[in-house]
Scaffold this motif. Sequence first.
Motif, mmCIF file in Angstrom:
data_model
loop_
_atom_site.group_PDB
_atom_site.id
_atom_site.type_symbol
_atom_site.label_atom_id
_atom_site.label_comp_id
_atom_site.label_asym_id
_atom_site.label_seq_id
_atom_site.Cartn_x
_atom_site.Cartn_y
_atom_site.Cartn_z
ATOM 1 N N ALA A 19 49.409 33.790 42.805
ATOM 2 C CA ALA A 19 48.620 33.805 41.556
ATOM 3 C C ALA A 19 49.481 33.984 40.314
ATOM 4 O O ALA A 19 48.958 34.180 39.215
ATOM 5 N N GLY A 20 50.789 33.895 40.477
ATOM 6 C CA GLY A 20 51.660 34.060 39.311
ATOM 7 C C GLY A 20 51.823 32.796 38.491
ATOM 8 O O GLY A 20 52.280 32.841 37.341
ATOM 9 N N ASN A 21 51.471 31.666 39.070
ATOM 10 C CA ASN A 21 51.649 30.379 38.389
ATOM 11 C C ASN A 21 50.485 29.464 38.714
ATOM 12 O O ASN A 21 49.694 29.730 39.619
ATOM 13 N N GLY A 22 50.425 28.360 37.995
ATOM 14 C CA GLY A 22 49.606 27.213 38.358
ATOM 15 C C GLY A 22 48.155 27.529 38.661
ATOM 16 O O GLY A 22 47.472 28.251 37.932
ATOM 17 N N LEU A 23 47.701 26.983 39.777
ATOM 18 C CA LEU A 23 46.282 27.101 40.132
ATOM 19 C C LEU A 23 45.872 28.550 40.379
ATOM 20 O O LEU A 23 44.844 29.004 39.873
ATOM 21 N N GLY A 24 46.702 29.279 41.150
ATOM 22 C CA GLY A 24 46.350 30.655 41.484
ATOM 23 C C GLY A 24 46.208 31.529 40.251
ATOM 24 O O GLY A 24 45.331 32.399 40.186
ATOM 25 N N GLY A 44 57.091 35.085 43.481
ATOM 26 C CA GLY A 44 57.874 34.682 42.314
ATOM 27 C C GLY A 44 59.125 33.886 42.635
ATOM 28 O O GLY A 44 60.124 33.982 41.927
ATOM 29 N N GLY A 45 59.072 33.074 43.679
ATOM 30 C CA GLY A 45 60.224 32.228 44.013
ATOM 31 C C GLY A 45 60.167 30.889 43.297
ATOM 32 O O GLY A 45 59.279 30.631 42.487
ATOM 33 N N SER A 46 61.147 30.031 43.628
ATOM 34 C CA SER A 46 61.147 28.679 43.071
ATOM 35 C C SER A 46 60.150 27.810 43.839
ATOM 36 O O SER A 46 59.610 28.240 44.858
ATOM 37 N N THR A 47 59.958 26.585 43.371
ATOM 38 C CA THR A 47 58.966 25.724 44.027
ATOM 39 C C THR A 47 59.367 25.382 45.463
ATOM 40 O O THR A 47 58.514 25.037 46.272
ATOM 41 N N ASP A 48 60.668 25.489 45.780
ATOM 42 C CA ASP A 48 61.050 25.253 47.176
ATOM 43 C C ASP A 48 61.196 26.551 47.974
ATOM 44 O O ASP A 48 61.737 26.569 49.079
ATOM 45 N N ASN A 104 46.423 30.741 48.522
ATOM 46 C CA ASN A 104 46.821 29.639 47.643
ATOM 47 C C ASN A 104 48.332 29.466 47.536
ATOM 48 O O ASN A 104 48.804 28.409 47.137
ATOM 49 N N ALA A 105 49.094 30.500 47.914
ATOM 50 C CA ALA A 105 50.553 30.439 47.737
ATOM 51 C C ALA A 105 51.127 29.199 48.412
ATOM 52 O O ALA A 105 50.687 28.817 49.504
ATOM 53 N N GLY A 106 52.093 28.574 47.760
ATOM 54 C CA GLY A 106 52.636 27.364 48.372
ATOM 55 C C GLY A 106 53.979 26.946 47.804
ATOM 56 O O GLY A 106 54.346 27.319 46.692
ATOM 57 N N ILE A 107 54.707 26.198 48.613
ATOM 58 C CA ILE A 107 55.998 25.635 48.210
ATOM 59 C C ILE A 107 56.075 24.185 48.709
ATOM 60 O O ILE A 107 55.226 23.749 49.482
ATOM 61 N N LEU A 108 57.102 23.491 48.275
ATOM 62 C CA LEU A 108 57.351 22.122 48.754
ATOM 63 C C LEU A 108 58.822 21.967 49.125
ATOM 64 O O LEU A 108 59.694 22.551 48.469
ATOM 65 N N VAL A 127 55.320 29.484 55.012
ATOM 66 C CA VAL A 127 54.592 29.860 53.794
ATOM 67 C C VAL A 127 53.123 29.420 53.869
ATOM 68 O O VAL A 127 52.213 30.203 53.563
ATOM 69 N N HIS A 128 52.890 28.184 54.288
ATOM 70 C CA HIS A 128 51.512 27.677 54.224
ATOM 71 C C HIS A 128 50.686 28.107 55.439
ATOM 72 O O HIS A 128 49.682 28.804 55.289
ATOM 73 N N LEU A 129 51.127 27.688 56.624
ATOM 74 C CA LEU A 129 50.271 27.917 57.804
ATOM 75 C C LEU A 129 50.317 29.374 58.246
ATOM 76 O O LEU A 129 49.293 30.053 58.323
ATOM 77 N N VAL A 153 40.860 28.642 51.709
ATOM 78 C CA VAL A 153 42.239 28.293 52.056
ATOM 79 C C VAL A 153 42.590 26.998 51.346
ATOM 80 O O VAL A 153 41.713 26.257 50.903
ATOM 81 N N THR A 154 43.890 26.749 51.241
ATOM 82 C CA THR A 154 44.309 25.608 50.426
ATOM 83 C C THR A 154 44.931 24.524 51.279
ATOM 84 O O THR A 154 45.959 24.734 51.930
ATOM 85 N N ALA A 155 44.302 23.368 51.256
ATOM 86 C CA ALA A 155 44.842 22.174 51.907
ATOM 87 C C ALA A 155 45.458 21.300 50.819
ATOM 88 O O ALA A 155 45.967 21.814 49.809
ATOM 89 N N ALA A 198 41.197 21.060 48.596
ATOM 90 C CA ALA A 198 42.326 20.144 48.372
ATOM 91 C C ALA A 198 42.382 19.864 46.867
ATOM 92 O O ALA A 198 41.627 19.036 46.359
ATOM 93 N N PRO A 199 43.271 20.583 46.171
ATOM 94 C CA PRO A 199 43.258 20.490 44.702
ATOM 95 C C PRO A 199 44.183 19.404 44.166
ATOM 96 O O PRO A 199 45.098 18.950 44.857
ATOM 97 N N THR A 200 43.935 19.004 42.937
ATOM 98 C CA THR A 200 44.850 18.133 42.199
ATOM 99 C C THR A 200 44.902 18.637 40.762
ATOM 100 O O THR A 200 43.867 18.675 40.081
ATOM 101 N N ALA A 201 46.088 19.073 40.314
ATOM 102 C CA ALA A 201 46.244 19.569 38.941
ATOM 103 C C ALA A 201 47.718 19.555 38.579
ATOM 104 O O ALA A 201 48.574 19.585 39.463
ATOM 105 N N ALA A 202 47.994 19.523 37.307
ATOM 106 C CA ALA A 202 49.386 19.567 36.853
ATOM 107 C C ALA A 202 49.887 21.000 36.894
ATOM 108 O O ALA A 202 49.341 21.881 36.227
ATOM 109 N N ARG A 204 53.815 23.352 38.054
ATOM 110 C CA ARG A 204 55.252 23.155 38.291
ATOM 111 C C ARG A 204 55.492 22.491 39.644
ATOM 112 O O ARG A 204 56.474 21.789 39.834
ATOM 113 N N LEU A 205 54.552 22.684 40.577
ATOM 114 C CA LEU A 205 54.713 22.090 41.901
ATOM 115 C C LEU A 205 54.557 20.567 41.842
ATOM 116 O O LEU A 205 55.330 19.829 42.444
ATOM 117 N N THR A 206 53.552 20.096 41.118
ATOM 118 C CA THR A 206 53.372 18.643 41.014
ATOM 119 C C THR A 206 54.444 18.041 40.117
ATOM 120 O O THR A 206 54.786 16.874 40.262
#
Length: 312
Positions: A19-24, A44-48, A104-108, A127-129, A153-155, A198-202, A204-206
């Motif tokens: 919840a520190g960034n983006g959608l969360g 509070g990590g990077s997107t990866d 909601n937490a996630g990385i790519l 991180v996700h599953l 949960v976030t798909a 299943a969200p779509t929004a701008a 830092r991850l996108t």
Amino acid sequence: MSENPEMRFDGKVVVVTGAGNGLGRDYALQLAARGAKVIVNDLGGSTDGIGNDQAAAARVVEQIRSNGGEAVASFDSVATEEGGAAIIRAAIDTWGRVDAVIANAGILRDKSFAKLTPPELDALLDVHLRGTFFTVHPAFTWMRENGGGNVVVTASPSALFGAFGQSNYCAAKLGIVGMMQVMAIEGAKAGIKVNALAPTAATRLTATAGMSDAPREPLPPEQDPMSTGRVSPLVLALAHESCPASGEIFNAGCGWISRAVIAVNEGVMLDSFTPEAVAAQWDALRDPSTLSVPQNATDYWHMIQARTGAQG
Ligand code: NAI
């Protein structure tokens, strides 16, 4: 269409991971504005998924408090059993309950399947599953004993429909969908509703996935079609006790909300049990115009029985 009365979360305790960034971040702010007490979790990590920094969650907590709301920061990682337990414990220790969890937490770590390495698969599964399991499991067991609750949960559209370079991400995200369906079935009696978004929004991850040029300060939903604020309304409705759905998958992006399903078409009956009999009917077998949606695996078994006369 007439709107329902204002949806409030007074007295409710909601955990939002990532919840520190983006959608969360947007979910946390909006929940708090509607009276929820919010655990704002973010490593509070990077997107990866490298590093950690308490600033992200702390900033959101500060913003909620300066708006007159109640929030507590959690800096634990969802990716470990201890981290997930600590996140849910923060809610119970602080406010004595947990009414909703938004995992909601996630990385790519995008990589074509041919080049994907086991550590790149593991990082996404962690991180996700596993992160969804580690966070939702302690909340689920608490809710089971305490009158139920709501889990979101976030798909991802990538996972539901396929996307180049994201096999690790999609494997984790569809794993979450599978877990969600079972949690919904097993939680029903206890009043636990579980749905996937299943969200779509701008965010830092996108931005890293090439959907927009750079991370930006979120604009209000009226000004930006890709605003996280166009996703949050559905998430709040799913996290609210009035939510009628459980075990379902919903999409939200740019203000368009829809339901996604795993469906079965009419198919064909084999008249001989050979691959040639399959080959003779490819068109009917692949026909998407006859799709229908089994409610669960038992329902699907009833569909088999209705068509074949098979008995279990
Ligand atoms: P974001 O990068 O803005 O926010 C994700 C947050 O999760 C970050 O603040 C990050 O620090 C946190 N996080 C990462 N690993 C963590 C861990 N181990 N423990 C605790 N926190 C951790 O990304 P965004 O876009 O807001 O993503 C939110 C969720 O939505 C993710 O699950 C993502 O996969 C999903 N999603 C987003 C889409 C989009 O269009 N933005 C599309 C499809 C899915």
